[in-house]
Write a protein that holds these residues in place. Structure first.
Motif, PDB file in Angstrom:
ATOM      1  N   ALA A  41       0.819  -1.207   0.000  1.00 23.05           N
ATOM      2  CA  ALA A  41       0.000   0.000   0.000  1.00 23.05           C
ATOM      3  C   ALA A  41       0.856   1.262   0.000  1.00 23.05           C
ATOM      4  CB  ALA A  41      -0.934  -0.009   1.210  1.00 23.05           C
ATOM      5  N   LYS A  42       1.961   1.242   0.771  1.00 18.20           N
ATOM      6  CA  LYS A  42       2.859   2.396   0.799  1.00 18.20           C
ATOM      7  C   LYS A  42       3.512   2.621  -0.553  1.00 18.20           C
ATOM      8  CE  LYS A  42       6.950   4.173   3.183  1.00 18.20           C
ATOM      9  NZ  LYS A  42       7.987   3.884   4.221  1.00 18.20           N
ATOM     10  N   LEU A  43       3.912   1.533  -1.226  1.00 17.42           N
ATOM     11  CA  LEU A  43       4.528   1.652  -2.543  1.00 17.42           C
ATOM     12  C   LEU A  43       3.534   2.215  -3.555  1.00 17.42           C
ATOM     13  CD1 LEU A  43       6.891   1.154  -4.462  1.00 17.42           C
ATOM     14  CD2 LEU A  43       6.078  -1.202  -4.720  1.00 17.42           C
ATOM     15  N   ARG A  44       2.295   1.744  -3.533  1.00 17.18           N
ATOM     16  CA  ARG A  44       1.287   2.269  -4.456  1.00 17.18           C
ATOM     17  C   ARG A  44       1.040   3.750  -4.200  1.00 17.18           C
ATOM     18  NH1 ARG A  44      -1.600  -2.657  -2.991  1.00 17.18           N
ATOM     19  NH2 ARG A  44      -1.284  -4.254  -4.596  1.00 17.18           N
ATOM     20  N   ALA A  45       1.000   4.133  -2.934  1.00 18.58           N
ATOM     21  CA  ALA A  45       0.790   5.541  -2.607  1.00 18.58           C
ATOM     22  C   ALA A  45       1.951   6.409  -3.090  1.00 18.58           C
ATOM     23  CB  ALA A  45       0.604   5.703  -1.100  1.00 18.58           C
ATOM     24  N   GLU A  46       3.189   5.923  -2.928  1.00 16.20           N
ATOM     25  CA  GLU A  46       4.346   6.682  -3.405  1.00 16.20           C
ATOM     26  C   GLU A  46       4.329   6.820  -4.923  1.00 16.20           C
ATOM     27  OE1 GLU A  46       6.693   8.198  -1.788  1.00 16.20           O
ATOM     28  OE2 GLU A  46       6.279   7.566   0.267  1.00 16.20           O
TER      29      GLU A  46
END
Length: 305
Positions: A41-46
């Motif tokens: 989820a953090k990677l998608r947000a970045e």
């Protein structure tokens, strides 16, 4: 359960092994599933933030192509991070560490040969190097294990201990010694040198180095911010640590296997027929390539008494 047929005992052993595998998989799924989803989820947000800020400046698919190239290089141990002055994957200390990883079956990280000649040589080198490494460890074990047995015999006589209790104390003492010298002490040194990791990560790295697991999430190549001389010395020290640590672990496991309690469990799963002399040797002693020319090991404490 002593009247079970051999095939039933083997079936029980296989079922128990499958249960242990299933339990381990369920535990890892429960422990590692949530952190993995959070990281995704953090990677998608970045990525969404980057595309929102700079997407108009990039052609369609340019970012995905760049990331794909970088990830493909990373899968072969080539990183685009850092500066060009850092040592490469195939300087002499790194190449020595790679070859030590082959003959000890540790295999740190994703560093791998890219050329066809390198791949062919790696297979030939592993084919010749693994038996040679086993032979070296077997010879060292042959001379070191009787020394440990004599120390255990001396302690048993001096303290007037029963053979089974003396063997248990010997195994526990050797396990403590190996854990202190080859696990805790190197982890403390590594923790102090890196400075940006936790003590648990350092212990984790030392543990999977000694057990030759090496998942590759913690690599010896990290910490290149150190002075080059210190960094290369650390690589050479790690090479010796891998070889000596493997020998220490095998000696500890060999001592554990010779415990009367463990031998009783092994005898339970053995067939009721005549025993084979090869089955009476130690873990390393069962390797025909390594120990076919060595004399038999010294008798254990239980056999001596």
């Amino acid at each position: 359960m002593g009247d079970l047929r051999p095939w039933a005992r083997y079936g029980l052993l296989v079922v128990g092994h499958l249960l242990v595998l299933g339990l381990g998989a369920a535990m890892f799924q429960a422990l590692e599933g949530p952190p993995t989803r959070q990281l995704q989820a953090k990677l998608r947000a970045e990525l969404a933030t980057f595309q929102a800020d700079y997407g108009a400046c990039l052609p369609p698919g340019a970012l995905e192509g760049l990331l794909g190239t970088a990830l493909a290089a990373q899968a072969h141990g080539v990183s685009s991070l850092g500066n060009g002055s850092e040592a490469g994957n195939w300087d002499l200390p790194s190449a020595l560490l790679f070859t030590a990883g082959i003959i000890t079956t540790t295999g740190y990280g994703n560093t791998a040969p890219l050329s066809s000649g390198g791949k062919v040589f790696c297979m030939v080198y592993a084919t010749l190097g693994l038996p040679a490494s086993l032979a070296l460890v077997a010879v060292l074990r042959h001379y070191l294990l009787p020394v440990l047995s004599r120390l255990g015999d001396w302690a048993a006589v001096r303290c007037q201990l029963a053979p089974a209790r003396a063997a248990l104390l010997q195994a526990a003492g050797l396990g403590l010694l190996v854990s202190s010298i080859f696990l805790l002490l190197p982890a403390l040194v590594l923790w102090q040198l890196q400075g940006d990791g936790s003590l648990l990560r350092a212990i984790y790295f030392c543990f999977y180095s000694l057990t030759t697991i090496s998942f590759g999430d913690l690599l010896p190549g990290h910490g290149r911010g150190l002075h080059p001389a210190i960094y290369h010395f650390g690589q050479l020290a790690l090479l010796g640590y891998m070889l000596l640590g493997l020998l220490a672990m095998l000696l500890a496991v060999e001592t554990l296997v010779e415990l009367p309690q463990v031998r009783a469990i092994v005898r339970f799963f053995e067939s009721s027929g005549p025993s084979i002399s090869e089955d009476q040797g130690g873990i390393v002693g069962q390797d025909g390539l390594a120990l076919s020319t060595l004399p038999p090991a010294a008798p254990s404490l239980e056999q001596a008494c």
